[in-house]
Design an enzyme around this catalytic site. Structure first.
Site, PDB file in Angstrom:
ATOM      1  CD  GLN A  42      -2.750  -1.233  -0.040  1.00  0.00           C
ATOM      2  OE1 GLN A  42      -3.311  -0.244  -0.476  1.00  0.00           O
ATOM      3  NE2 GLN A  42      -2.820  -2.411  -0.633  1.00  0.00           N
ATOM      4  CG  ASN A  43       5.177   3.349   0.934  1.00  0.00           C
ATOM      5  OD1 ASN A  43       5.414   4.121   0.010  1.00  0.00           O
ATOM      6  ND2 ASN A  43       5.546   3.576   2.181  1.00  0.00           N
ATOM      7  NE  ARG A  44      -0.210   6.891  -0.762  1.00  0.00           N
ATOM      8  CZ  ARG A  44      -0.962   7.770  -0.116  1.00  0.00           C
ATOM      9  NH1 ARG A  44      -2.076   8.198  -0.644  1.00  0.00           N
ATOM     10  NH2 ARG A  44      -0.609   8.224   1.071  1.00  0.00           N
ATOM     11  CB  THR A 141       4.989   7.450  -0.458  1.00  0.00           C
ATOM     12  OG1 THR A 141       6.039   6.774   0.246  1.00  0.00           O
ATOM     13  CG2 THR A 141       5.560   8.537  -1.351  1.00  0.00           C
TER      14      THR A 141
END
Length: 166
Positions: A42-44, A141
């Site tokens: 889920q880290n962008r 992020t």
């Protein structure tokens, strides 16, 4: 959850062409499991870097390294070791910083950016004086930064990094 004292186990990603250093705080549980930066799905971070570079989102560690180095971006974390509960940046204590000044001396890095407020806070507390370089805060992020959409993060990062001017 209890505190564990943990060492950072992977090297910075950089080469002689790197001009920008992006610093995180310390690897998440997921990143420690995968032994690579920004491992939580889920880290962008990888979507943002790919978007800045106009490239597809990289899948493998080698693709990620190639994307960073091709964009003249170096990444590392402020912390070499600390006591931490899970992946919680707010729980970090007993900090030993990475030798960021040595990396700066061996490279052509001219700008440092923090991936979120905590990375900047830790850099300013433990590294800035020795490094002699300011850090610019970028929106995190992390999936915990729900206030920022991917588009808004990308816009902020693009403006700060000015990818086309490097």
């Amino acid at each position: 959850m209890e505190y564990k004292n943990i060492r950072h186990t992977f090297d910075p990603i950089w080469d002689e062409n790197s001009r920008v250093l992006i610093l995180g705080t310390f690897p998440s549980v997921k990143s420690r499991e995968t032994n690579f930066y920004y491992g939580h799905p889920q880290n962008r971070f990888w979507k943002v870097i790919a978007g800045l570079a106009g490239n597809p989102v990289p899948e493998t560690a080698e693709e990620k390294k190639a994307l960073l180095l091709g964009s003249r971006i170096a990444i590392w974390d402020v912390i070499a070791s600390c006591s931490i509960t899970g992946s919680s940046d707010s729980s970090i204590r007993d900090v030993i910083a990475n030798d960021i000044p040595a990396l700066l001396k061996r490279s052509q890095i001219s700008h440092i950016y923090g991936n979120g407020a905590k990375a900047c806070e830790l850099y300013n507390r433990y590294v800035r004086e020795r490094a002699g370089m300011e850090i610019v805060r970028l929106p995190s992020t992390s999936p915990a930064n729900a206030a920022f959409s991917l588009e808004r993060i990308l816009e902020c990062w693009r403006e700060a990094l000015r990818m086309d001017e490097r």
